[in-house]
Motif scaffolding. Structure first.
Motif, mmCIF file in Angstrom:
data_model
loop_
_atom_site.group_PDB
_atom_site.id
_atom_site.type_symbol
_atom_site.label_atom_id
_atom_site.label_comp_id
_atom_site.label_asym_id
_atom_site.label_seq_id
_atom_site.Cartn_x
_atom_site.Cartn_y
_atom_site.Cartn_z
ATOM 1 N N THR A 1 -21.586 -2.848 9.745
ATOM 2 C CA THR A 1 -21.915 -3.054 8.251
ATOM 3 C C THR A 1 -23.412 -3.107 8.079
ATOM 4 O O THR A 1 -24.120 -3.024 9.025
ATOM 5 N N ALA A 2 -23.764 -2.972 6.851
ATOM 6 C CA ALA A 2 -25.241 -2.958 6.722
ATOM 7 C C ALA A 2 -25.743 -4.286 6.978
ATOM 8 O O ALA A 2 -26.794 -4.258 7.462
ATOM 9 N N LYS A 3 -24.960 -5.387 6.949
ATOM 10 C CA LYS A 3 -25.496 -6.760 7.469
ATOM 11 C C LYS A 3 -25.953 -6.739 8.757
ATOM 12 O O LYS A 3 -26.508 -7.263 9.409
ATOM 13 N N HIS A 4 -24.867 -6.079 9.717
ATOM 14 C CA HIS A 4 -25.031 -5.912 11.079
ATOM 15 C C HIS A 4 -26.129 -5.030 11.523
ATOM 16 O O HIS A 4 -27.092 -5.512 12.322
ATOM 17 N N SER A 5 -26.485 -4.281 10.540
ATOM 18 C CA SER A 5 -27.477 -3.207 10.927
ATOM 19 C C SER A 5 -28.938 -4.010 10.721
ATOM 20 O O SER A 5 -29.955 -3.891 11.476
ATOM 21 N N LEU A 6 -29.015 -4.816 9.727
ATOM 22 C CA LEU A 6 -30.166 -5.734 9.355
ATOM 23 C C LEU A 6 -30.358 -6.596 10.474
ATOM 24 O O LEU A 6 -31.690 -6.833 10.741
ATOM 25 N N ILE A 7 -29.402 -7.280 10.787
ATOM 26 C CA ILE A 7 -29.623 -8.442 11.869
ATOM 27 C C ILE A 7 -30.005 -7.579 13.428
ATOM 28 O O ILE A 7 -30.895 -7.873 14.057
ATOM 29 N N GLN A 8 -29.446 -6.598 13.570
ATOM 30 C CA GLN A 8 -29.905 -5.908 14.592
ATOM 31 C C GLN A 8 -31.367 -5.401 14.480
ATOM 32 O O GLN A 8 -32.248 -5.302 15.751
ATOM 33 N N SER A 9 -31.921 -4.748 13.652
ATOM 34 C CA SER A 9 -33.063 -4.583 13.124
ATOM 35 C C SER A 9 -34.223 -5.619 13.423
ATOM 36 O O SER A 9 -35.209 -5.555 14.225
ATOM 37 N N LYS A 10 -33.799 -6.875 12.899
ATOM 38 C CA LYS A 10 -34.634 -7.870 13.122
ATOM 39 C C LYS A 10 -34.716 -8.597 14.543
ATOM 40 O O LYS A 10 -35.829 -8.941 15.010
ATOM 41 N N VAL A 11 -33.422 -8.519 15.245
ATOM 42 C CA VAL A 11 -33.618 -8.927 16.685
ATOM 43 C C VAL A 11 -34.438 -8.034 17.299
ATOM 44 O O VAL A 11 -35.307 -8.347 18.152
ATOM 45 N N ASP A 12 -34.225 -6.738 17.130
ATOM 46 C CA ASP A 12 -35.114 -5.825 17.877
ATOM 47 C C ASP A 12 -36.675 -5.935 17.486
ATOM 48 O O ASP A 12 -37.525 -5.881 18.354
#
Length: 59
Positions: free
Chosen positions: A40-51
């Protein structure tokens, strides 16, 4: 908040067996092989922040 559900396809599979022959769109979770659902968009946002934070940490 919406939950992402995954269908469990088989039980009691060792991690070594799964790694020996991994399948696309499947993941090993606590001895079970489950089908991965889309992000989902929320997963993508979290993945981006972790990266971002991981790269900053490494630098």
């Amino acid at each position: 908040m919406a939950m992402v559900m995954a269908a469990v396809l088989s039980d009691n599979v060792s991690l070594e067996d799964f790694i020996a022959s991994p399948t696309d769109d499947m993941e090993w979770v606590d001895g079970q092989i489950a089908e991965k659902n889309g992000m989902t968009a929320k997963h993508s946002l979290i993945q981006s922040k972790v990266d971002y934070y991981w790269r900053s940490y490494k630098i």
